[in-house]
Design a protein around this motif. Sequence first.
Motif, PDB file in Angstrom:
ATOM      1  N   ILE A 140      -8.703  13.007  19.660  1.00 47.23           N
ATOM      2  CA  ILE A 140      -9.937  13.448  19.973  1.00 47.23           C
ATOM      3  C   ILE A 140     -10.744  14.172  18.729  1.00 47.23           C
ATOM      4  CG2 ILE A 140     -10.904  15.993  20.679  1.00 47.23           C
ATOM      5  CD1 ILE A 140      -8.830  15.573  23.208  1.00 47.23           C
ATOM      6  N   LEU A 141      -9.806  14.440  17.735  1.00 45.24           N
ATOM      7  CA  LEU A 141     -10.530  14.773  16.091  1.00 45.24           C
ATOM      8  C   LEU A 141     -11.346  13.689  15.745  1.00 45.24           C
ATOM      9  CD1 LEU A 141      -8.097  17.192  14.724  1.00 45.24           C
ATOM     10  CD2 LEU A 141     -10.357  17.830  15.022  1.00 45.24           C
ATOM     11  N   MET A 142     -10.797  12.450  16.154  1.00 43.86           N
ATOM     12  CA  MET A 142     -11.057  11.086  15.322  1.00 43.86           C
ATOM     13  C   MET A 142     -12.607  10.691  16.076  1.00 43.86           C
ATOM     14  SD  MET A 142      -9.526  10.474  12.376  1.00 43.86           S
ATOM     15  CE  MET A 142      -8.450  11.258  11.691  1.00 43.86           C
ATOM     16  N   ARG A 143     -12.262  10.856  17.362  1.00 44.33           N
ATOM     17  CA  ARG A 143     -13.566  10.324  18.055  1.00 44.33           C
ATOM     18  C   ARG A 143     -14.235  11.171  19.089  1.00 44.33           C
ATOM     19  NH1 ARG A 143     -10.392   5.121  21.025  1.00 44.33           N
ATOM     20  NH2 ARG A 143      -9.829   5.960  22.795  1.00 44.33           N
ATOM     21  N   GLY A 144     -13.583  12.221  19.575  1.00 43.60           N
ATOM     22  CA  GLY A 144     -13.993  13.078  20.800  1.00 43.60           C
ATOM     23  C   GLY A 144     -13.311  12.683  21.880  1.00 43.60           C
ATOM     24  N   GLY A 145     -13.773  13.707  22.936  1.00 43.76           N
ATOM     25  CA  GLY A 145     -12.971  13.737  24.392  1.00 43.76           C
ATOM     26  C   GLY A 145     -12.515  15.191  24.432  1.00 43.76           C
TER      27      GLY A 145
ATOM     28  N   HIS B  87     -20.092  15.364  22.967  1.00 46.90           N
ATOM     29  CA  HIS B  87     -19.568  14.474  24.545  1.00 46.90           C
ATOM     30  C   HIS B  87     -19.000  13.435  24.029  1.00 46.90           C
ATOM     31  CE1 HIS B  87     -19.466  13.153  28.276  1.00 46.90           C
ATOM     32  NE2 HIS B  87     -20.355  11.830  27.977  1.00 46.90           N
ATOM     33  N   TYR B  88     -17.936  13.041  24.691  1.00 46.93           N
ATOM     34  CA  TYR B  88     -17.324  11.399  24.608  1.00 46.93           C
ATOM     35  C   TYR B  88     -16.716  11.312  25.926  1.00 46.93           C
ATOM     36  CZ  TYR B  88     -15.060   7.661  22.783  1.00 46.93           C
ATOM     37  OH  TYR B  88     -14.738   6.333  22.487  1.00 46.93           O
ATOM     38  N   PRO B  89     -16.880  10.462  26.606  1.00 43.71           N
ATOM     39  CA  PRO B  89     -16.562  10.412  28.110  1.00 43.71           C
ATOM     40  C   PRO B  89     -14.955   9.894  28.155  1.00 43.71           C
ATOM     41  CG  PRO B  89     -17.765   8.382  27.174  1.00 43.71           C
ATOM     42  CD  PRO B  89     -17.839   9.384  26.327  1.00 43.71           C
ATOM     43  N   GLU B  90     -14.171  10.606  27.597  1.00 42.72           N
ATOM     44  CA  GLU B  90     -12.900  10.294  27.768  1.00 42.72           C
ATOM     45  C   GLU B  90     -11.925  11.690  27.873  1.00 42.72           C
ATOM     46  OE1 GLU B  90     -11.145   6.935  25.169  1.00 42.72           O
ATOM     47  OE2 GLU B  90     -10.307   8.448  24.190  1.00 42.72           O
TER      48      GLU B  90
ATOM     49  N   LEU C 162      -9.111  21.710  25.122  1.00 39.44           N
ATOM     50  CA  LEU C 162      -9.435  21.566  23.654  1.00 39.44           C
ATOM     51  C   LEU C 162     -10.529  20.214  23.714  1.00 39.44           C
ATOM     52  CD1 LEU C 162      -6.059  22.182  22.132  1.00 39.44           C
ATOM     53  CD2 LEU C 162      -7.837  23.975  22.860  1.00 39.44           C
ATOM     54  N   GLY C 163     -11.484  20.457  22.903  1.00 45.46           N
ATOM     55  CA  GLY C 163     -12.072  19.100  22.609  1.00 45.46           C
ATOM     56  C   GLY C 163     -13.401  19.343  22.503  1.00 45.46           C
ATOM     57  N   SER C 164     -14.516  18.195  22.828  1.00 46.89           N
ATOM     58  CA  SER C 164     -16.024  18.416  22.828  1.00 46.89           C
ATOM     59  C   SER C 164     -16.545  19.332  23.615  1.00 46.89           C
ATOM     60  CB  SER C 164     -16.547  16.825  23.289  1.00 46.89           C
ATOM     61  OG  SER C 164     -15.996  15.764  22.540  1.00 46.89           O
ATOM     62  N   ILE C 165     -17.157  19.936  22.721  1.00 46.85           N
ATOM     63  CA  ILE C 165     -17.825  21.271  23.452  1.00 46.85           C
ATOM     64  C   ILE C 165     -18.673  21.311  24.632  1.00 46.85           C
ATOM     65  CG2 ILE C 165     -19.981  21.362  21.944  1.00 46.85           C
ATOM     66  CD1 ILE C 165     -19.545  24.072  21.316  1.00 46.85           C
ATOM     67  N   ASN C 166     -19.298  20.127  24.877  1.00 45.97           N
ATOM     68  CA  ASN C 166     -20.118  20.204  26.025  1.00 45.97           C
ATOM     69  C   ASN C 166     -19.180  19.969  27.361  1.00 45.97           C
ATOM     70  OD1 ASN C 166     -22.358  20.311  24.697  1.00 45.97           O
ATOM     71  ND2 ASN C 166     -22.973  18.115  25.138  1.00 45.97           N
ATOM     72  N   GLU C 167     -18.053  19.430  27.056  1.00 41.91           N
ATOM     73  CA  GLU C 167     -16.797  19.250  27.984  1.00 41.91           C
ATOM     74  C   GLU C 167     -16.158  20.456  28.452  1.00 41.91           C
ATOM     75  OE1 GLU C 167     -16.732  16.487  30.279  1.00 41.91           O
ATOM     76  OE2 GLU C 167     -18.335  16.101  29.138  1.00 41.91           O
ATOM     77  N   VAL C 168     -15.983  21.117  27.317  1.00 39.46           N
ATOM     78  CA  VAL C 168     -14.933  22.411  27.593  1.00 39.46           C
ATOM     79  C   VAL C 168     -16.114  23.359  28.251  1.00 39.46           C
ATOM     80  CG1 VAL C 168     -13.879  24.112  26.304  1.00 39.46           C
ATOM     81  CG2 VAL C 168     -13.525  21.712  25.681  1.00 39.46           C
ATOM     82  N   ASP C 169     -17.258  23.445  27.706  1.00 39.32           N
ATOM     83  CA  ASP C 169     -18.046  24.397  28.613  1.00 39.32           C
ATOM     84  C   ASP C 169     -18.355  24.017  30.009  1.00 39.32           C
ATOM     85  OD1 ASP C 169     -18.850  25.811  26.249  1.00 39.32           O
ATOM     86  OD2 ASP C 169     -20.737  24.785  25.728  1.00 39.32           O
ATOM     87  N   LEU C 170     -18.453  22.872  30.055  1.00 35.88           N
ATOM     88  CA  LEU C 170     -18.650  22.483  31.770  1.00 35.88           C
ATOM     89  C   LEU C 170     -17.305  22.964  32.444  1.00 35.88           C
ATOM     90  CD1 LEU C 170     -20.203  20.924  33.680  1.00 35.88           C
ATOM     91  CD2 LEU C 170     -19.090  18.868  33.186  1.00 35.88           C
ATOM     92  N   ILE C 171     -16.314  22.516  31.980  1.00 42.19           N
ATOM     93  CA  ILE C 171     -14.975  22.896  32.669  1.00 42.19           C
ATOM     94  C   ILE C 171     -14.779  24.526  32.872  1.00 42.19           C
ATOM     95  CG2 ILE C 171     -12.402  23.025  32.246  1.00 42.19           C
ATOM     96  CD1 ILE C 171     -12.619  20.458  30.793  1.00 42.19           C
ATOM     97  N   GLU C 172     -15.315  25.353  31.812  1.00 45.15           N
ATOM     98  CA  GLU C 172     -15.431  26.746  31.985  1.00 45.15           C
ATOM     99  C   GLU C 172     -16.290  27.115  33.217  1.00 45.15           C
ATOM    100  OE1 GLU C 172     -14.483  28.521  27.452  1.00 45.15           O
ATOM    101  OE2 GLU C 172     -16.405  28.245  28.259  1.00 45.15           O
ATOM    102  N   GLN C 173     -17.548  26.449  33.416  1.00 41.35           N
ATOM    103  CA  GLN C 173     -18.559  26.475  34.250  1.00 41.35           C
ATOM    104  C   GLN C 173     -17.859  26.128  35.849  1.00 41.35           C
ATOM    105  OE1 GLN C 173     -22.123  24.260  33.563  1.00 41.35           O
ATOM    106  NE2 GLN C 173     -22.355  24.986  31.348  1.00 41.35           N
ATOM    107  N   TYR C 174     -16.967  25.120  35.722  1.00 36.74           N
ATOM    108  CA  TYR C 174     -16.291  24.668  37.075  1.00 36.74           C
ATOM    109  C   TYR C 174     -15.490  25.912  37.357  1.00 36.74           C
ATOM    110  CZ  TYR C 174     -17.304  19.601  37.508  1.00 36.74           C
ATOM    111  OH  TYR C 174     -18.021  18.533  37.835  1.00 36.74           O
ATOM    112  N   HIS C 175     -14.871  26.669  36.613  1.00 34.47           N
ATOM    113  CA  HIS C 175     -13.899  27.669  36.752  1.00 34.47           C
ATOM    114  C   HIS C 175     -14.802  28.948  37.213  1.00 34.47           C
ATOM    115  CE1 HIS C 175     -10.803  24.849  35.238  1.00 34.47           C
ATOM    116  NE2 HIS C 175      -9.997  25.657  35.867  1.00 34.47           N
ATOM    117  N   GLN C 176     -16.002  29.277  36.669  1.00 33.04           N
ATOM    118  CA  GLN C 176     -16.615  30.204  36.764  1.00 33.04           C
ATOM    119  C   GLN C 176     -17.113  30.249  38.409  1.00 33.04           C
ATOM    120  OE1 GLN C 176     -19.497  30.215  33.664  1.00 33.04           O
ATOM    121  NE2 GLN C 176     -17.895  30.952  32.168  1.00 33.04           N
ATOM    122  N   SER C 177     -17.593  29.124  38.748  1.00 30.56           N
ATOM    123  CA  SER C 177     -18.181  29.056  40.034  1.00 30.56           C
ATOM    124  C   SER C 177     -17.244  28.872  41.201  1.00 30.56           C
ATOM    125  CB  SER C 177     -19.137  27.899  39.965  1.00 30.56           C
ATOM    126  OG  SER C 177     -18.411  26.616  39.844  1.00 30.56           O
TER     127      SER C 177
END
Length: 328
Positions: free
Chosen positions: A248-253, A196-199, A313-328
């Motif tokens: 993103i590869l250098m610091r996340g997001g 996770h990185y808040p960007e 593409l990016g930090s795994i927690n954010e991508v997982d969350l975006i997929e959850q938004y689309h599933q719901s």
Amino acid sequence: MNLSDFLNQSCATLNHSSQLSELILSIAEAGKQIAALVAKGKLAGVSQQLNSINVQGEAQMQLDISSHDIFIDCLSSTKVVFGAVSEELASPHYFSDHIPDAPYLVCFDPLDGSSNIALDGVVGSIFSILPAPPNAVRSDEIFLQQGIGQIAAGYVLYGPATMLVISAGAGTHAFTLDPDTKVFELTHPDLKIPAHYPEFAINASRQRFWEAPMQQYIADCLAGEEGVRQCNFNMRWMASMVADIHRILMRGGVFLYPKDHQVTDRAGRLRLLYEVSPMGMLIEQAGGKASTARASVLDLQPLQIHQRVPAILGSINEVDLIEQYHQS
């Protein structure tokens, strides 16, 4: 460790042929030549927009054409590439002087973010290396391979420093071009993206055309610590996929180019074979995740060589969350 030594060691460890090392070194050489043109800018006469339009319907810069030609020349010199798909060509390019049963195919975007050239902004080149099928014949179909089957992928970033970022299936590694020796040196081994990185990086001017789940995700990020995310986010947008993915590869997001309702004739903006798939490999080899918001990028079966898809593409927690938004 320089690039040549790294590749020789990696190819032996991963049971890759030494021909792969030769191919990646040829792409690195193309990057050096393009970097020199980018550095000269208008002095080299390559920054003007041409009257021609590429297969994507986009106006071409002289540097787009020059970068494409450099790539083709460098790939041809190896004799190990059967054919190549380029953003600048409607059909694949085939190398008539390749060795028998040349083992590789290459898909590439010779100059990503070329509109930044006039502003002296960051641009880059993206590439994907695929296996050529046995007894390959000249057809679009031989390039239509899932991203999971890529042998290697990478990009060259032309910024304050020229950097080559690659993966051959054992992590993602970044090399910096020494301007004195003209050698790529390993400076960022085994990159790791935080979960996770808040960007986030997104073209916010397209907000009104996004699907409802994507609009909600961005709204929740913008609500900051007072909202449901309880976290303040930053937004960055470079108008160059190479530049945004590099950060993103250098610091996340997370990098987002989501499905857009205004463009009804295609699912997304970015091209699967030579933009999204190679970047997806780099991201996942660095511990991140590559998705369309509904499916894994690397599992997609391409249907045409210039196919466009959404890209998250990016930090795994954010991508997982975006997929959850689309599933719901």
